[in-house]
Scaffold this active site. Structure first.
Site: not given
Length: 168
Positions: A9-11
């Site tokens: 979710r935070d690539l």
């Protein structure tokens, strides 16, 4: 395992490290799993705190973060590595503050930006012209519609990437 797939979710580039080794292949490590959750515990993008420039369209339209959203985020990271820019990095930067109204407007602007973006610089990229199979992989990952993304998750994207780089 794949029973409880993890969604990062935070690539984004800040969270991807490449470690070089003298004798073996370079290793790519994804860091900062502070935001990673099991698929069952999905949160909307507002709570996720993910960097908005890297979020997939469905995170804005339907509050979805899925393994296919990670595929889109990785596609964006690849795009940025090749072209030197994230086309969404400036979207909504003029909207300061955290009111619900501003959040709705920010969401709207990001959705429009995702729908308008054709990632044209990718097909003009010299390396991509020589590697059409790889170009296809990245374009597939960046499909605006989640259902149109060929890869279900980052593992499938990685397998396709490896296959595309082998066929050259």
């Amino acid at each position: 395992g794949m029973d409880n797939p993890i969604i990062h979710r935070d690539l984004k580039p800040d969270n991807i490290l490449v470690t070089r080794s003298k004798d073996g292949p370079d290793r790519v490590k994804v860091t900062d799993f502070g935001l990673a959750v099991e698929v069952d515990l999905l949160l909307g993008w507002v709570q996720s705190g993910g960097d908005l420039a890297y979020l997939a369209p469905e995170s804005f339209t339907r509050n979805i973060s899925s393994p296919q959203s990670d595929v889109y985020m990785l596609g964006l990271v690849f795009y940025e590595m090749l072209t030197g820019e994230n086309p969404f990095s400036q979207v909504g930067t003029h909207l300061r503050g955290e009111t619900e109204e501003k959040r709705a407007e920010l969401r709207r602007l990001h959705v429009i930006a995702r729908q308008m973006e054709s990632f044209a610089r990718l097909s003009r990229h010299e390396e991509m012209r020589n590697k059409p199979a790889l170009l296809m992989v990245i374009q597939n990952a960046l499909a605006t519609d989640m259902g149109s993304r060929v890869y279900e998750n980052a593992c499938e994207l990685r397998a396709a990437w490896q296959q595309a780089t082998r066929t050259i």
